[in-house]
Design an enzyme around this catalytic site. Structure first.
Site, PDB file in Angstrom:
ATOM      1  CB  CYS A  16       5.343  -4.051   0.538  1.00  0.00           C
ATOM      2  SG  CYS A  16       6.346  -3.136   0.319  1.00  0.00           S
ATOM      3  CE1 TYR A  17       1.099   0.774   5.892  1.00  0.00           C
ATOM      4  CE2 TYR A  17      -0.530  -1.536   5.449  1.00  0.00           C
ATOM      5  CZ  TYR A  17       0.166   0.267   6.200  1.00  0.00           C
ATOM      6  OH  TYR A  17      -0.856   0.696   6.694  1.00  0.00           O
ATOM      7  CD  GLU A  63       2.546  -8.173  -5.497  1.00  0.00           C
ATOM      8  OE1 GLU A  63       2.633  -7.229  -5.587  1.00  0.00           O
ATOM      9  OE2 GLU A  63       3.159  -9.045  -4.883  1.00  0.00           O
ATOM     10  CG  ASP A  74      -7.096  -2.716 -23.416  1.00  0.00           C
ATOM     11  OD1 ASP A  74      -6.840  -3.909 -23.755  1.00  0.00           O
ATOM     12  OD2 ASP A  74      -6.487  -2.067 -23.101  1.00  0.00           O
ATOM     13  N   GLY A 120       0.558  -0.950  -0.133  1.00  0.00           N
ATOM     14  CA  GLY A 120      -0.106  -0.068  -0.178  1.00  0.00           C
ATOM     15  C   GLY A 120       0.695   1.586  -0.233  1.00  0.00           C
ATOM     16  CE  LYS A 165      -3.280  -4.046 -23.416  1.00  0.00           C
ATOM     17  NZ  LYS A 165      -4.172  -2.675 -23.960  1.00  0.00           N
ATOM     18  CG  HIS A 210       5.676  -5.736  -4.591  1.00  0.00           C
ATOM     19  ND1 HIS A 210       4.379  -4.614  -4.173  1.00  0.00           N
ATOM     20  CD2 HIS A 210       6.375  -4.389  -4.772  1.00  0.00           C
ATOM     21  CE1 HIS A 210       4.435  -3.701  -3.691  1.00  0.00           C
ATOM     22  NE2 HIS A 210       5.455  -3.717  -4.187  1.00  0.00           N
TER      23      HIS A 210
END
Length: 518
Positions: A78-79, A180, A234, A51, A374, A178
């Site tokens: 992280c946070y 992710e 998109d 965050g 995407k 991270h």
């Protein structure tokens, strides 16, 4: 099910996406509702996202200590890790900042490296059988400098000692990077290992266009949809799915803003004559856009002006179609999160189709791709039947060249950037590189420098080239374009584009940089 507590990270939604990739079931909770949801749903594991806050700031999102006493595995990112450390008695400090790629080095945990030849580690629960060193994506200003009781360090970076930790007894884990992020090596493996620690049953799922088509049918019924199309991936995938769902009730509208790439109008006409057989409404609004953008230099103002003007035009079209109650858009999740897509997220930029939308719209939004990234959108389009050259084309933003021009958008600067951009495209294609990078384009920087042309002093604008490699737009690496290709691009731009003094190449990763300069 693994519960993700969202503290506002730009990549909090991406955590769920990665878990979905490996077949784990997930749900989200805001920090203030986390404990109640945990007690009700009894998840197999808990992930605390990153965050934008600092744990020592006033009124920051937090959770109760009770969550760590429930005997449920917890992974803080992280946070999330910093907050865990603070609540359990550790110390956090604003230290050396890290943004972008860093090397993570795994540490010994209670025993020596078992397989020295392969340089692998086998005794950390979160990192079994991984290389001793690998690249990770980091983005933080604070770091834990004192561990809570019973925690041990399992990995460090060059400047952060406690880059990964674990409390084996209570099944608590923390990482100061991270996993992710696509550009974090072994990121999926970290989540798979955590899912195994949680005894989560993994059942991989596929992206199913038919379920999206069915949902569109149920939402729209017999009404009509005015669909904003730009020729990009998109909006094309979104329109294709809507066309399959509602047939003739789809009203595609292409607004020629003058901000798109060369020949975009021809590309759109091809799509809606050959791939999606719907009658395309073409509106030439180039003068309107230039007029509205006159003397506007603030990037956020630009985006909101463009967003409003697009919607104004779509609503003007809707007046001629009384049955049209929806505005279809190709919004994807990276647009949403940068426009402050969750309660505690930080606002990065207002995407014209999200934060740039005006209040009081008459048309209801229909965004079938809003929760996808995407690469997922491309796969959905592929599975739905769109050709490869359409789903794999380079992305292009709705505001177009307006956000590739730093400062005011004028007819002259628009002509300059379009010419420079076309040179970039041509030379990348000549070098067989255009289809190998995620996106490449030119930027009018608003910076000026001295040059010598024809033995005369020239003080003119600097053009920047941006090219990057990405999968989901959330993280990116700059493209390693050969020097001879960059040399040709530079030579052509300074010789062919009027009032340009020099060309520079942007070699900044995301994070910290965003894809575009504005």
């Amino acid at each position: 099910m693994i519960l993700i507590v969202d503290f506002g990270s730009q990549t909090a939604h991406l955590i769920g996406r990665r878990l979905r990739q490996i077949g784990a079931q997930t749900t989200y909770a805001n920090p203030d509702e986390a404990l109640a949801l945990i007690q009700k749903s009894k998840p197999s594991g808990i992930i605390l996202s990153g965050g934008p806050s600092s744990v020592y700031d006033d009124n920051v999102p937090t959770i109760t200590k009770e969550i760590f006493e429930l005997r449920i595995p917890v992974l803080g990112i992280c946070y999330g890790w910093q907050l865990m450390a603070k609540i359990l008695g550790g110390t956090i400090k604003n230290t050396t900042k890290e943004y972008g790629p860093e090397v993570l080095e795994l540490r010994m945990v209670n025993e020596e490296w078992r397989d020295k030849k392969e340089n692998r580690k086998t005794n950390s629960q979160l990192f079994p059988n991984m290389q001793k060193q690998f690249s990770v994506i980091v983005s933080h200003g604070d770091s834990v400098i004192k561990l809570p009781k019973d925690f041990i360090v399992t990995a460090s970076t060059r400047t952060v000692q406690y880059a990964a930790v674990e409390n084996k007894k209570q099944q608590l884990f923390g990482v100061q990077f991270h996993p992710e992020a696509h550009h974090t090596e072994y990121g999926l493996e970290v989540f798979r290992n955590f899912a195994e620690i949680c005894h989560e049953k993994l059942e991989p799922i596929s992206l199913d266009p038919q379920s999206i088509i069915t949902e569109i049918k149920e939402t729209v019924g017999e009404k009509k949809v005015i669909c904003a199309v730009s020729g990009g991936v998109d909006s094309t995938v979104a329109a294709f799915l809507m066309g399959k769902a509602i047939g003739k009730n789809l009203i595609p509208v292409y607004v020629e803003s003058g901000l798109m790439r060369v020949d975009t109008d021809k590309h759109v006409q091809y799509i809606f004559s050959q791939l999606i057989r719907s009658e395309l409404i073409f509106i030439d609004a180039r003068k309107r856009f230039l007029k509205e953008l006159k003397e506007i230099t603030n990037p956020e103002q630009k985006r909101k002006i463009i967003g409003k003007l697009y919607v104004d035009i779509f609503q003007e079209v809707s007046e001629k179609h009384p049955d049209a109650t929806f505005l279809g858009q190709g919004t994807i999740y990276s647009d949403v999160i940068e426009s402050k897509g969750s309660k505690h997220a930080s606002h990065i930029k207002s995407h014209h189709n999200v934060g740039g939308l005006p209040k009081g719209m008459k048309l209801a939004l229909l965004e079938p791709l809003r929760n996808f990234y995407k690469d997922e959108v491309r796969e959905i389009g592929r599975l739905a039947g769109l050709p490869e050259e359409v789903v794999m084309q380079q992305p292009w933003p709705g505001p177009g060249h307006a956000v590739n021009i730093m400062g005011e958008v004028t007819a002259q600067r628009l002509e300059q950037v379009m010419h420079a951009d076309q040179i970039v495209i041509e030379e990348m294609k000549n070098a067989d590189l255009y289809d190998k990078v995620f996106e490449c384009f030119a930027v009018m920087t608003g910076a000026y420098s001295t040059a010598v042309k024809g033995d005369s002093r020239v003080y003119a604008e600097v053009v920047a080239i941006r090219s990057y490699d990405s999968v989901d737009i959330m993280t990116a690496q700059w493209s390693r374009i050969p020097h001879d290709v960059l040399a040709r691009i530079s030579s052509r731009i300074v010789n062919e584009v009027p009032h340009v003094s020099r060309v520079v190449y942007d070699i900044t990763t995301k994070p910290p940089a965003t894809m575009r300069w504005e």
